[in-house]
Design an enzyme around this catalytic site. Structure first.
Site, PDB file in Angstrom:
ATOM      1  N   THR A  34     -11.130  32.687  26.796  1.00  0.00           N
ATOM      2  CA  THR A  34     -11.131  32.974  28.235  1.00  0.00           C
ATOM      3  C   THR A  34     -11.520  34.427  28.551  1.00  0.00           C
ATOM      4  O   THR A  34     -12.363  34.656  29.430  1.00  0.00           O
ATOM      5  CB  THR A  34      -9.757  32.612  28.843  1.00  0.00           C
ATOM      6  N   LYS A  88       3.985  27.867  31.954  1.00  0.00           N
ATOM      7  CA  LYS A  88       3.342  27.303  33.152  1.00  0.00           C
ATOM      8  C   LYS A  88       4.341  26.835  34.214  1.00  0.00           C
ATOM      9  O   LYS A  88       4.019  26.806  35.403  1.00  0.00           O
ATOM     10  CB  LYS A  88       2.414  26.150  32.762  1.00  0.00           C
ATOM     11  N   ASN A 109      -1.266  27.656  36.225  1.00  0.00           N
ATOM     12  CA  ASN A 109      -1.882  28.414  35.133  1.00  0.00           C
ATOM     13  C   ASN A 109      -2.701  29.591  35.659  1.00  0.00           C
ATOM     14  O   ASN A 109      -3.457  30.199  34.912  1.00  0.00           O
ATOM     15  CB  ASN A 109      -2.781  27.509  34.266  1.00  0.00           C
ATOM     16  N   GLY A 218      -4.310  17.135  17.186  1.00  0.00           N
ATOM     17  CA  GLY A 218      -5.771  17.210  17.072  1.00  0.00           C
ATOM     18  C   GLY A 218      -6.226  18.652  17.002  1.00  0.00           C
ATOM     19  O   GLY A 218      -7.346  18.951  16.579  1.00  0.00           O
TER      20      GLY A 218
HETATM   21  P1  NAD Z   1       2.774  20.999  26.443  1.00  0.00           P
HETATM   22  O1  NAD Z   1       3.590  21.427  25.269  1.00  0.00           O
HETATM   23  O2  NAD Z   1       3.135  21.453  27.806  1.00  0.00           O
HETATM   24  O3  NAD Z   1       2.731  19.387  26.497  1.00  0.00           O
HETATM   25  C1  NAD Z   1       2.429  18.561  25.394  1.00  0.00           C
HETATM   26  C2  NAD Z   1       3.105  17.214  25.607  1.00  0.00           C
HETATM   27  O4  NAD Z   1       2.678  16.347  24.552  1.00  0.00           O
HETATM   28  C3  NAD Z   1       4.634  17.287  25.534  1.00  0.00           C
HETATM   29  O5  NAD Z   1       5.181  16.607  26.636  1.00  0.00           O
HETATM   30  C4  NAD Z   1       4.975  16.618  24.199  1.00  0.00           C
HETATM   31  O6  NAD Z   1       6.230  15.955  24.214  1.00  0.00           O
HETATM   32  C5  NAD Z   1       3.820  15.622  24.064  1.00  0.00           C
HETATM   33  N1  NAD Z   1       3.532  15.227  22.690  1.00  0.00           N
HETATM   34  C6  NAD Z   1       3.435  16.006  21.591  1.00  0.00           C
HETATM   35  N2  NAD Z   1       3.100  15.264  20.522  1.00  0.00           N
HETATM   36  C7  NAD Z   1       2.976  13.977  20.951  1.00  0.00           C
HETATM   37  C8  NAD Z   1       2.625  12.751  20.330  1.00  0.00           C
HETATM   38  N3  NAD Z   1       2.347  12.700  19.020  1.00  0.00           N
HETATM   39  N4  NAD Z   1       2.576  11.651  21.085  1.00  0.00           N
HETATM   40  C9  NAD Z   1       2.854  11.676  22.404  1.00  0.00           C
HETATM   41  N5  NAD Z   1       3.202  12.814  23.061  1.00  0.00           N
HETATM   42  C10 NAD Z   1       3.249  13.947  22.340  1.00  0.00           C
HETATM   43  O7  NAD Z   1       1.283  21.403  26.067  1.00  0.00           O
HETATM   44  P2  NAD Z   1       0.049  21.556  27.080  1.00  0.00           P
HETATM   45  O8  NAD Z   1       0.043  22.917  27.642  1.00  0.00           O
HETATM   46  O9  NAD Z   1       0.045  20.384  27.997  1.00  0.00           O
HETATM   47  O10 NAD Z   1      -1.176  21.488  26.055  1.00  0.00           O
HETATM   48  C11 NAD Z   1      -1.506  20.295  25.354  1.00  0.00           C
HETATM   49  C12 NAD Z   1      -2.879  20.465  24.733  1.00  0.00           C
HETATM   50  O11 NAD Z   1      -3.853  20.559  25.771  1.00  0.00           O
HETATM   51  C13 NAD Z   1      -3.025  21.741  23.906  1.00  0.00           C
HETATM   52  O12 NAD Z   1      -3.826  21.464  22.801  1.00  0.00           O
HETATM   53  C14 NAD Z   1      -3.755  22.674  24.839  1.00  0.00           C
HETATM   54  O13 NAD Z   1      -4.532  23.640  24.149  1.00  0.00           O
HETATM   55  C15 NAD Z   1      -4.655  21.694  25.569  1.00  0.00           C
HETATM   56  N6  NAD Z   1      -5.095  22.200  26.882  1.00  0.00           N
HETATM   57  C16 NAD Z   1      -6.433  22.310  27.069  1.00  0.00           C
HETATM   58  C17 NAD Z   1      -6.898  22.766  28.280  1.00  0.00           C
HETATM   59  C18 NAD Z   1      -8.378  22.917  28.490  1.00  0.00           C
HETATM   60  O14 NAD Z   1      -8.757  23.744  29.318  1.00  0.00           O
HETATM   61  N7  NAD Z   1      -9.201  22.124  27.815  1.00  0.00           N
HETATM   62  C19 NAD Z   1      -6.005  23.107  29.314  1.00  0.00           C
HETATM   63  C20 NAD Z   1      -4.630  22.938  29.099  1.00  0.00           C
HETATM   64  C21 NAD Z   1      -4.178  22.482  27.860  1.00  0.00           C
END
Ligand code: NAD
Length: 302
Positions: A34, A88, A109, A218
């Site tokens: 970013t 967040k 965010n 992943g």
């Molecule tokens: P977070 O920790 O807030 O949420 C993740 C959720 O996934 C949690 O509720 C957790 O309980 C659940 N979880 C974890 N393992 C699991 C599984 N095996 N099966 C089912 N549920 C499961 O995290 P986040 O901030 O939402 O981020 C999640 C992913 O998204 C990260 O890899 C982050 O980098 C990515 N992300 C990408 C972007 C983008 O701009 N592309 C933006 C935001 C987040």
């Protein structure tokens, strides 16, 4: 939908070499792309733009409280901050105003310092929407399975609802997260059918048009897939918001099976595009952001 209060420290297009300061705060974020995307766009507009990383796992900021980091940033003259995991939701305690979508999804965010006020936005929400519009034109989207109901998953759910999705099934390893997101959707999106599911099986997969992974599974540090590969069939599309790496095991497996796929680049790029506009007041060129993102990803992979 977005509250467009003018940042007090905003740059203007006529104000060449105007100083602009912003930052990303979160945990384990030193490799974030970013800052480089923002600064490259700033250079294009002739700004003296410094976008800092505040990583609370690093020596400089370890143990610091989010409130202190935010108020110091405001006093230091930053225009705004991007906020990421694990802050967040917590960030909402320290803001004065929220955009409608932040109120609905309960997370932000991106915050902007506007005079005396701190205003919270969700560029994850707008970023996923715009990425979906770019990459998934013409796809069926009546019913969708969302896996992961944390910060990113909530933004995705509300973005999909705004894109007209009628039915969302939500699975999270922590069932409470899925149920809380269903409750928020039911409260804020009239007419949506949202349901938390406690397991994934072929019957559920047969009832949806697409699937979104919003878990960290992943990522390089959480390898694997949150979904059994045998459940993937060519008639569903698959979107992954993970972008380190862009081609996750889920997407590679889905692609091999003949599914249409969408990676996390659109959300990553367009959240940055929207944040840049909020911080600077200058409308950025999304194509330039995309090109810079691709260049940075190629550098990371080389
Ligand atoms: P977070 O920790 O807030 O949420 C993740 C959720 O996934 C949690 O509720 C957790 O309980 C659940 N979880 C974890 N393992 C699991 C599984 N095996 N099966 C089912 N549920 C499961 O995290 P986040 O901030 O939402 O981020 C999640 C992913 O998204 C990260 O890899 C982050 O980098 C990515 N992300 C990408 C972007 C983008 O701009 N592309 C933006 C935001 C987040």
């Amino acid at each position: 939908m977005q509250v467009m209060n003018k940042p007090s420290n905003q740059a203007t297009a006529d104000n060449k070499r105007l100083k602009l300061r912003a930052a990303l705060v979160g945990s384990g974020i030193m490799a974030s792309l970013t800052p480089a995307m923002h600064e490259a766009e700033g250079r294009y507009h002739g700004l003296d733009y410094k976008y800092e990383i505040i990583d609370i796992t690093g020596d400089q900021y370890r143990g610091k409280k989010l409130a202190d980091i935010i108020f110091k940033a405001r006093n230091d003259g930053l225009a705004g901050m991007n906020i990421t995991h694990p802050f967040k939701s917590e960030v909402l305690k320290y803001v004065d105003e929220v955009s409608d979508n932040v109120r609905a999804l309960g997370a932000s965010n991106a915050i902007v310092f506007t005079g005396e006020k701190i205003v919270a936005h969700s560029t994850d929400f707008s970023g996923y929407m715009r990425g979906f519009e770019r990459d998934m034109k013409g796809c069926n989207k009546t019913g969708i399975l969302l896996v992961g109901a944390g910060g990113g998953g909530s933004a995705v759910a509300f973005a999909l609802a705004s894109l007209g999705v009628e039915r969302l099934l939500i699975y999270d390893i922590d069932q409470g997260h899925a149920e809380a997101l269903v409750a928020r959707l039911e409260e804020h999106v009239p007419g949506i059918s949202a349901k938390a599911v406690s397991r994934l099986d072929a019957k559920i997969m047969a009832s949806v048009d697409g699937l979104v992974n919003a878990t960290p599974v992943g990522m390089a540090r959480y390898p694997g897939m949150a979904i059994d590969p045998d459940l993937l069939t060519p008639d569903i599309w698959v979107s992954d918001i993970v972008y380190f790496p862009l081609e996750t095991k889920l997407l590679a497996t889905a692609r091999k099976k003949g599914c249409r796929v969408m990676n996390g680049s659109g959300m990553a790029v367009y959240q940055a595009v929207h944040s840049f506009e909020l911080f600077s007041g200058i409308r950025p060129d999304a194509a330039r952001f995309e090109a810079e993102f691709e260049r940075l990803i190629a550098d990371t992979n080389s």
